[in-house]
Motif scaffolding. Structure first.
Motif, PDB file in Angstrom:
ATOM      1  N   VAL A   8       0.846  -1.196   0.000  1.00 12.59           N
ATOM      2  CA  VAL A   8       0.000   0.000   0.000  1.00 12.59           C
ATOM      3  C   VAL A   8       0.883   1.247   0.000  1.00 12.59           C
ATOM      4  N   ILE A   9       0.506   2.229  -0.812  1.00 12.22           N
ATOM      5  CA  ILE A   9       1.113   3.549  -0.711  1.00 12.22           C
ATOM      6  C   ILE A   9       0.025   4.552  -0.346  1.00 12.22           C
ATOM      7  N   ILE A  10       0.393   5.513   0.488  1.00 13.29           N
ATOM      8  CA  ILE A  10      -0.497   6.610   0.852  1.00 13.29           C
ATOM      9  C   ILE A  10       0.144   7.882   0.306  1.00 13.29           C
ATOM     10  N   ILE A  11      -0.560   8.589  -0.567  1.00 10.47           N
ATOM     11  CA  ILE A  11      -0.019   9.818  -1.145  1.00 10.47           C
ATOM     12  C   ILE A  11      -0.627  10.999  -0.410  1.00 10.47           C
ATOM     13  N   GLY A  12       0.163  11.601   0.477  1.00  7.93           N
ATOM     14  CA  GLY A  12      -0.313  12.732   1.268  1.00  7.93           C
ATOM     15  C   GLY A  12      -0.191  12.442   2.748  1.00  7.93           C
ATOM     16  N   GLY A  13       0.480  13.354   3.473  1.00  3.99           N
ATOM     17  CA  GLY A  13       0.747  13.129   4.890  1.00  3.99           C
ATOM     18  C   GLY A  13      -0.010  14.044   5.816  1.00  3.99           C
ATOM     19  N   GLY A  14      -1.253  14.414   5.450  1.00  5.47           N
ATOM     20  CA  GLY A  14      -2.087  15.234   6.310  1.00  5.47           C
ATOM     21  C   GLY A  14      -2.992  14.383   7.183  1.00  5.47           C
ATOM     22  N   THR A  15      -4.129  14.954   7.580  1.00  3.44           N
ATOM     23  CA  THR A  15      -5.051  14.258   8.481  1.00  3.44           C
ATOM     24  C   THR A  15      -5.497  12.921   7.908  1.00  3.44           C
ATOM     25  N   SER A  16      -6.022  12.928   6.682  1.00  4.13           N
ATOM     26  CA  SER A  16      -6.534  11.685   6.097  1.00  4.13           C
ATOM     27  C   SER A  16      -5.413  10.718   5.768  1.00  4.13           C
ATOM     28  N   GLY A  17      -4.265  11.242   5.311  1.00  2.99           N
ATOM     29  CA  GLY A  17      -3.144  10.370   4.979  1.00  2.99           C
ATOM     30  C   GLY A  17      -2.578   9.669   6.193  1.00  2.99           C
ATOM     31  N   MET A  18      -2.452  10.402   7.291  1.00  7.83           N
ATOM     32  CA  MET A  18      -1.942   9.790   8.521  1.00  7.83           C
ATOM     33  C   MET A  18      -2.909   8.732   9.044  1.00  7.83           C
ATOM     34  N   GLY A  19      -4.216   9.042   8.964  1.00  8.23           N
ATOM     35  CA  GLY A  19      -5.206   8.061   9.390  1.00  8.23           C
ATOM     36  C   GLY A  19      -5.181   6.822   8.518  1.00  8.23           C
ATOM     37  N   ALA A  20      -5.021   7.022   7.206  1.00 12.62           N
ATOM     38  CA  ALA A  20      -4.964   5.893   6.278  1.00 12.62           C
ATOM     39  C   ALA A  20      -3.721   5.046   6.534  1.00 12.62           C
ATOM     40  N   PHE A  21      -2.603   5.704   6.823  1.00 10.85           N
ATOM     41  CA  PHE A  21      -1.349   4.980   7.086  1.00 10.85           C
ATOM     42  C   PHE A  21      -1.500   4.066   8.294  1.00 10.85           C
ATOM     43  N   ARG A  22      -2.029   4.617   9.390  1.00 10.16           N
ATOM     44  CA  ARG A  22      -2.204   3.797  10.590  1.00 10.16           C
ATOM     45  C   ARG A  22      -3.144   2.627  10.321  1.00 10.16           C
ATOM     46  N   ALA A  23      -4.253   2.902   9.617  1.00  8.76           N
ATOM     47  CA  ALA A  23      -5.244   1.857   9.370  1.00  8.76           C
ATOM     48  C   ALA A  23      -4.697   0.763   8.461  1.00  8.76           C
ATOM     49  N   ALA A  24      -3.956   1.153   7.433  1.00 11.86           N
ATOM     50  CA  ALA A  24      -3.409   0.161   6.502  1.00 11.86           C
ATOM     51  C   ALA A  24      -2.384  -0.732   7.198  1.00 11.86           C
ATOM     52  N   HIS A  27      -3.021  -4.111   8.755  1.00  8.31           N
ATOM     53  CA  HIS A  27      -3.178  -5.279   7.889  1.00  8.31           C
ATOM     54  C   HIS A  27      -1.864  -5.717   7.235  1.00  8.31           C
ATOM     55  N   THR A  28      -0.934  -4.781   7.054  1.00  9.34           N
ATOM     56  CA  THR A  28       0.343  -5.117   6.427  1.00  9.34           C
ATOM     57  C   THR A  28       1.401  -4.101   6.843  1.00  9.34           C
ATOM     58  N   ASP A  29       2.644  -4.550   6.959  1.00  9.39           N
ATOM     59  CA  ASP A  29       3.740  -3.635   7.291  1.00  9.39           C
ATOM     60  C   ASP A  29       4.294  -2.955   6.050  1.00  9.39           C
ATOM     61  N   SER A  30       3.907  -3.447   4.877  1.00  4.09           N
ATOM     62  CA  SER A  30       4.446  -2.914   3.627  1.00  4.09           C
ATOM     63  C   SER A  30       3.618  -1.714   3.170  1.00  4.09           C
ATOM     64  N   VAL A  31       3.776  -0.606   3.906  1.00 12.30           N
ATOM     65  CA  VAL A  31       3.024   0.620   3.626  1.00 12.30           C
ATOM     66  C   VAL A  31       4.000   1.795   3.600  1.00 12.30           C
ATOM     67  N   TYR A  32       3.882   2.642   2.584  1.00  8.78           N
ATOM     68  CA  TYR A  32       4.712   3.842   2.485  1.00  8.78           C
ATOM     69  C   TYR A  32       3.823   5.089   2.493  1.00  8.78           C
ATOM     70  N   LEU A  33       4.257   6.089   3.264  1.00 10.74           N
ATOM     71  CA  LEU A  33       3.563   7.363   3.343  1.00 10.74           C
ATOM     72  C   LEU A  33       4.406   8.405   2.607  1.00 10.74           C
ATOM     73  N   ILE A  34       3.838   8.993   1.556  1.00 11.43           N
ATOM     74  CA  ILE A  34       4.579   9.919   0.696  1.00 11.43           C
ATOM     75  C   ILE A  34       4.012  11.322   0.868  1.00 11.43           C
ATOM     76  N   ALA A 109      10.807   5.381  10.178  1.00  8.62           N
ATOM     77  CA  ALA A 109      11.463   6.293   9.232  1.00  8.62           C
ATOM     78  C   ALA A 109      11.512   5.718   7.833  1.00  8.62           C
ATOM     79  N   GLU A 110      11.705   4.405   7.732  1.00  6.91           N
ATOM     80  CA  GLU A 110      11.825   3.774   6.410  1.00  6.91           C
ATOM     81  C   GLU A 110      10.511   3.757   5.642  1.00  6.91           C
ATOM     82  N   CYS A 111       9.402   4.067   6.334  1.00  5.59           N
ATOM     83  CA  CYS A 111       8.091   4.060   5.686  1.00  5.59           C
ATOM     84  C   CYS A 111       7.677   5.442   5.181  1.00  5.59           C
ATOM     85  N   LYS A 112       8.492   6.470   5.487  1.00  8.38           N
ATOM     86  CA  LYS A 112       8.159   7.839   5.093  1.00  8.38           C
ATOM     87  C   LYS A 112       9.059   8.280   3.949  1.00  8.38           C
ATOM     88  N   ILE A 113       8.432   8.841   2.928  1.00 10.82           N
ATOM     89  CA  ILE A 113       9.175   9.298   1.757  1.00 10.82           C
ATOM     90  C   ILE A 113       8.777  10.734   1.446  1.00 10.82           C
TER      91      ILE A 113
END
Length: 481
Positions: A8-24, A27-34, A109-113
């Motif tokens: 999973v990738i999350i494009i955007g690190g605001g309110t919705s992006g941070m919430g999506a990152f935590r929720a994803a 289910h999986t550790d393979s998530v990147y927040l951009i 840190a490795e999950c943030k781009i």
């Protein structure tokens, strides 16, 4: 270029992006927040929190200037120190942002781009020119930005948005506010009450997003008595000797005025126009925003979801947070898709008096019940003679509640008046629980409180209700959400 694989990738690190990152990540550790600029929320940095700090300062001066009706006389001059006002706004704003940054720092840190992400195709994004990610699912949470009309660009640094207001070191002498919606009304009135000369310009005659014609007229009268309003004006703007010159025509009259700045507050546009959507076969609305199911946040490409202001649904922090959780959870669990919790609509403008809308708006209900208009009933109350409101000298405003004939179901409300932020919550809870007007009237009301006005409005609409004995009445068949 670095290459990565992601569930999973999350494009955007605001309110919705941070919430999506935590929720994803549940289910999986393979998530990147951009994130292409800085992690954190619009609310904390340039939105709801700093604006309320400015409003609080404005209310302090306003109250100090209006104590005489209580028999309380403030001796001497009430002085506003613009630098002190803005120092507190920025200091407290930075404190709120700090809490958000702490949350982001806790992410691996490795999950943030950092960088700007663009879709290359439906399974690939490139981040600037340094990282290429192949993904299985994606959440678009790119937020929004202020709308700037091309004709305004010539104003240069005299053209500002709410982002710029909260970087001021002191207060200006004058500001022309374009847009009488949430941002324009809140900031315009706050600046006015802090001693800044303000004129508020709009088109179409609207104010505060109010759709109920009765409430709208009351609001125009209230705010028009305090602010220089031009709600349906044809305007031109230009630079003139280092100031913004606004020329306007309204109701057959014309005029012009000069201002230190022009604040653009006519609305916000989703940041989805520059992320490579043209490379995707994805359904978009007339504004070019991906269409999504509001219960799952899933787009026409089943593995791509969207959330927050980018979704062009309801640009409010609590909505962005809910949407982010729904989108992130479904992206993480895909192909298992679940309907998320969508709460009853609640919107508040922190003007004085406040403006609120709950559930369905008047114009929505007019459209919904157009084929059977008698099925929609209204009840109302004026706060002019409402007891506690008069005691506190905040007795101005109007509340209208809407109910369905036959079922008695509470449909929504719009209001301008005192304690609207609190009344809105009571009504939103009733709406989300699908309560009827008779059930709401069974709830306790203390005396004397402003909320007693709600009971008056409910009694008004209740007197018009004819509750059906069966569920087969004509009005019960009117389409709901």
């Amino acid at each position: 270029m670095k290459t990565l694989q992601a569930d999973v990738i999350i494009i955007g690190g605001g309110t919705s992006g941070m919430g999506a990152f935590r929720a994803a990540r549940r289910h999986t550790d393979s998530v990147y927040l951009i994130e292409d600029h800085h992690f954190g929320t619009t609310c904390a940095r340039v939105g709801c929190m700093p604006s309320k700090l400015l409003i609080a300062a404005a209310e302090a001066r306003h109250h100090a200037l209006h104590t005489a009706p209580f028999g309380v006389h403030v001796e001497g001059t009430v002085r506003v120190d613009g630098r002190e006002v803005m120092n507190r706004v920025k200091a407290e704003r930075d404190r709120f942002v700090g809490f958000v940054v702490e949350d982001v720092d806790a992410f691996p840190a490795e999950c943030k781009i950092l960088g700007k992400a663009r879709f290359v195709d439906a399974r690939t994004v490139e981040v600037d020119e340094h990282t290429r990610i192949t993904f299985k699912r994606a959440v678009i949470a790119t937020g929004s930005r202020s709308i700037i009309l091309p004709a305004w660009q010539a104003l240069g640094d005299k053209l500002i948005t709410n982002d710029d207001v909260f970087s001021w070191d002191t207060l200006p002498e004058s500001v022309a506010v374009f847009g009488p919606g949430v941002i324009g009304l809140e900031l315009g009135q706050a600046l006015h009450r802090l001693g800044v000369r303000v004129s508020l310009f709009g088109i179409g005659g609207g104010l505060g997003g109010i759709s109920d014609p009765v409430v709208l007229e009351k609001a125009k009268a209230i705010f028009g008595a305090e602010l220089d309003l031009h709600l349906d004006a044809k305007t031109t703007v230009e630079l003139d000797n280092g100031q913004v010159k606004v020329s306007f025509e309204e109701n057959g009259q014309s005029g012009s005025a000069h201002f230190d700045y022009m604040l653009a507050a006519i609305g916000r546009t989703p940041n989805t126009d520059n992320i490579g959507l043209e490379n995707l076969d994805i359904e978009r609305d007339t504004r070019g925003v991906p269409v999504a199911n509001r219960h799952t946040m899933q787009t026409s490409l089943p593995h791509i979801f969207i959330a927050g202001d980018a979704s062009n649904q309801l640009p409010l922090l609590h909505e962005a947070s809910d949407q982010g959780v729904i989108a992130g959870s479904n992206a993480g669990a895909y192909p298992e898709i679940k309907r998320g919790l969508r709460r009853s609509m609640i919107g508040v403008i922190f003007s004085n008096p406040q403006i609120a809308s709950i559930g369905a708006r008047f114009t929505q209900l007019e459209q919904q019940y157009a084929h059977k208009p008698d099925c929609m009933l209204t009840g109302e109350v004026s706060f002019h003679n409402q007891g506690r409101s008069r005691v506190m000298l905040v007795n101005q405003g109007h509340l209208r509640v809407y109910a369905e004939q036959g079922t008695g179901r509470f449909l929504g409300a719009e209001m301008v008046g005192p304690a609207a932020e609190h009344i809105a919550h009571l009504l939103a809870w009733a709406h989300q629980n699908s309560m009827t007007v008779p059930q709401m009237l069974e709830m306790p009301f203390y005396h004397p409180v402003i909320e007693e006005g709600v009971r008056t409005a409910l009694r008004d609409v209740n007197a018009k209700l004819k509750i059906a004995d069966t569920a087969h009445c004509e009005c019960c068949e009117c389409p709901g959400e």
